[in-house]
Structures are given as structure tokens and as C-alpha cells.
Design an enzyme around this catalytic site. Structure first.
Site, PDB file in Angstrom:
ATOM      1  N   LYS A  11       0.819  -1.202   0.000  1.00  0.00           N
ATOM      2  CA  LYS A  11       0.000   0.000   0.000  1.00  0.00           C
ATOM      3  C   LYS A  11       0.865   1.270   0.000  1.00  0.00           C
ATOM      4  O   LYS A  11       2.090   1.202   0.171  1.00  0.00           O
ATOM      5  CB  LYS A  11      -0.928  -0.036   1.211  1.00  0.00           C
ATOM      6  CG  LYS A  11      -1.934  -1.190   1.159  1.00  0.00           C
ATOM      7  CD  LYS A  11      -2.809  -1.179   2.398  1.00  0.00           C
ATOM      8  CE  LYS A  11      -3.816  -2.297   2.391  1.00  0.00           C
ATOM      9  NZ  LYS A  11      -4.663  -2.278   3.604  1.00  0.00           N
ATOM     10  N   TYR A  51     -12.627  -2.793  -3.603  1.00  0.00           N
ATOM     11  CA  TYR A  51     -13.293  -2.808  -2.294  1.00  0.00           C
ATOM     12  C   TYR A  51     -14.815  -2.722  -2.433  1.00  0.00           C
ATOM     13  O   TYR A  51     -15.490  -2.108  -1.596  1.00  0.00           O
ATOM     14  CB  TYR A  51     -12.777  -1.654  -1.432  1.00  0.00           C
ATOM     15  CG  TYR A  51     -11.321  -1.766  -1.075  1.00  0.00           C
ATOM     16  CD1 TYR A  51     -10.879  -2.744  -0.194  1.00  0.00           C
ATOM     17  CD2 TYR A  51     -10.381  -0.881  -1.601  1.00  0.00           C
ATOM     18  CE1 TYR A  51      -9.535  -2.847   0.157  1.00  0.00           C
ATOM     19  CE2 TYR A  51      -9.035  -0.981  -1.262  1.00  0.00           C
ATOM     20  CZ  TYR A  51      -8.624  -1.962  -0.386  1.00  0.00           C
ATOM     21  OH  TYR A  51      -7.291  -2.060  -0.046  1.00  0.00           O
ATOM     22  N   ASN A 114      -1.743  -0.103   7.220  1.00  0.00           N
ATOM     23  CA  ASN A 114      -1.262  -1.424   7.615  1.00  0.00           C
ATOM     24  C   ASN A 114      -0.387  -2.077   6.552  1.00  0.00           C
ATOM     25  O   ASN A 114      -0.253  -3.289   6.514  1.00  0.00           O
ATOM     26  CB  ASN A 114      -2.424  -2.319   8.032  1.00  0.00           C
ATOM     27  CG  ASN A 114      -3.446  -2.497   6.927  1.00  0.00           C
ATOM     28  OD1 ASN A 114      -3.174  -2.283   5.759  1.00  0.00           O
ATOM     29  ND2 ASN A 114      -4.640  -2.906   7.304  1.00  0.00           N
ATOM     30  N   HIS A 117      -1.871  -5.531   1.627  1.00  0.00           N
ATOM     31  CA  HIS A 117      -3.140  -6.235   1.456  1.00  0.00           C
ATOM     32  C   HIS A 117      -2.834  -7.614   0.912  1.00  0.00           C
ATOM     33  O   HIS A 117      -1.970  -7.769   0.044  1.00  0.00           O
ATOM     34  CB  HIS A 117      -4.047  -5.506   0.449  1.00  0.00           C
ATOM     35  CG  HIS A 117      -5.169  -6.374  -0.054  1.00  0.00           C
ATOM     36  ND1 HIS A 117      -6.353  -6.515   0.636  1.00  0.00           N
ATOM     37  CD2 HIS A 117      -5.270  -7.164  -1.152  1.00  0.00           C
ATOM     38  CE1 HIS A 117      -7.138  -7.347  -0.027  1.00  0.00           C
ATOM     39  NE2 HIS A 117      -6.508  -7.756  -1.117  1.00  0.00           N
ATOM     40  N   GLU A 128      -9.523 -10.581  -7.366  1.00  0.00           N
ATOM     41  CA  GLU A 128      -8.603  -9.460  -7.199  1.00  0.00           C
ATOM     42  C   GLU A 128      -7.454  -9.505  -8.199  1.00  0.00           C
ATOM     43  O   GLU A 128      -7.040  -8.462  -8.715  1.00  0.00           O
ATOM     44  CB  GLU A 128      -8.072  -9.430  -5.765  1.00  0.00           C
ATOM     45  CG  GLU A 128      -9.156  -9.110  -4.752  1.00  0.00           C
ATOM     46  CD  GLU A 128      -8.683  -9.219  -3.312  1.00  0.00           C
ATOM     47  OE1 GLU A 128      -7.528  -9.650  -3.070  1.00  0.00           O
ATOM     48  OE2 GLU A 128      -9.478  -8.882  -2.418  1.00  0.00           O
TER      49      GLU A 128
END
Length: 155
Positions: A11, A51, A114, A117, A128
Site C-alpha cells: 500500500k 473494495y 497497515n 493487502h 482481485e
């Protein structure tokens, strides 16, 4: 054991903190094979596609703002039970709750920022991967060291 493919995204926070090489090397050292790799900027449209199940939730605008805030690195990894292996390597979503030795445990203290992913199931990984990679962007090959990573009956 089934050989699986899974999507991993480094990310914007991982890219900005210059952790891409460290994170990439962890997956390689584990024995996972990189079959797809690209640097890109997530658009709001791509975020909504990725998402989709979260778009109507109250936290989504902040999630979209974060994931579109800078470049990401997308990887398609392959290996025995790759989905669960990657999930274990990442640790829980909240870095404060992640054990040392996991990516989030070693580098994270945030729930939202975080770092990484990883697909949460084989169905999600198929969906995905197709969002981020065209079929011709994925490369099948046999690493010369694969016989030293796991036994033939584990592939």
C-alpha cells in the site's frame, strides 16, 4: 496441498516508507514465487472495484482516500496454500495487535495504514488478481530452486 495464486498489494504507506524491497524479500525468502509485479496508482474507480463490498460502509471514504494517496506495488504470488501463507505473514489488520515477526508486527502500529493487502480466500484472490493483472501479465515458470523449497507432493 494445492498450489494457489494470491494478490498482494504494498500500500501507499509501504511505498512511501521505502519498505517495498524488505517486504518483497520476505515473500521470496518464504519460497513464494512472484508471477506478476507492477507499480501503479489506484484510481477512485479501481478502489471501488477492489473494495466493492465496503463502498457503502461509513469507513470507505477514508479507505479510498488512503489507497489512492500514492503509488502501490501489486504482486501475484504463487505457492502451496499461498493465500493462508501470505495472510499469516502479514499478521492481523491492526499493527498494534500483530505479533513480532509478521509484516504488520514488525513495521506497523496502525489499523488503516497497515502496509499490505493480501487476498483472504481463493475466490477473492481470483477476483482481485483479475482486477490488477491481465492474463498476459502473469508469467508461469519453474524456479531452479523449487525442488529445495518444498517436496514434489506438496506442490
Amino acid at each position: 496441498m494445492a498450489t494457489e495464486r494470491t494478490l498482494v498489494l504494498f500500500k501507499p504507506d509501504a511505498v512511501q516508507r521505502r519498505l517495498v524491497g524488505e517486504l518483497y524479500s520476505r515473500f521470496e525468502r518464504k519460497g513464494l514465487k512472484v508471477v506478476g509485479l507492477k507499480l501503479l496508482k489506484v484510481t477512485p474507480e479501481l478502489s471501488k472495484q477492489h473494495y466493492a463490498e465496503h463502498v457503502s460502509k461509513p469507513f470507505y471514504p477514508m479507505l479510498e482516500e488512503f489507497i489512492t494517496s500514492g503509488p502501490i506495488v501489486a504482486l501475484c504470488l504463487e505457492g502451496p496454500e499461498a493465500v493462508s501463507v501470505v495472510r499469516g505473514m502479514m499478521g492481523p489488520t491492526n499493527g498494534r495487535a500483530a505479533a513480532p515477526g509478521t509484516i504488520r508486527g514488525d513495521f506497523g502500529v496502525s489499523r488503516q495504514m497497515n502496509l499490505v493487502h493480501g487476498s483472504d480466500s481463493t475466490d477473492a484472490s481470483a477476483r482481485e488478481i483479475a482486477i490488477y493483472f491481465k492474463p498476459e501479465e502473469l508469467v508461469s515458470y519453474e524456479p531452479t530452486l523449487s525442488g529445495w523449497v518444498c517436496a514434489s507432493d506438496e506442490k
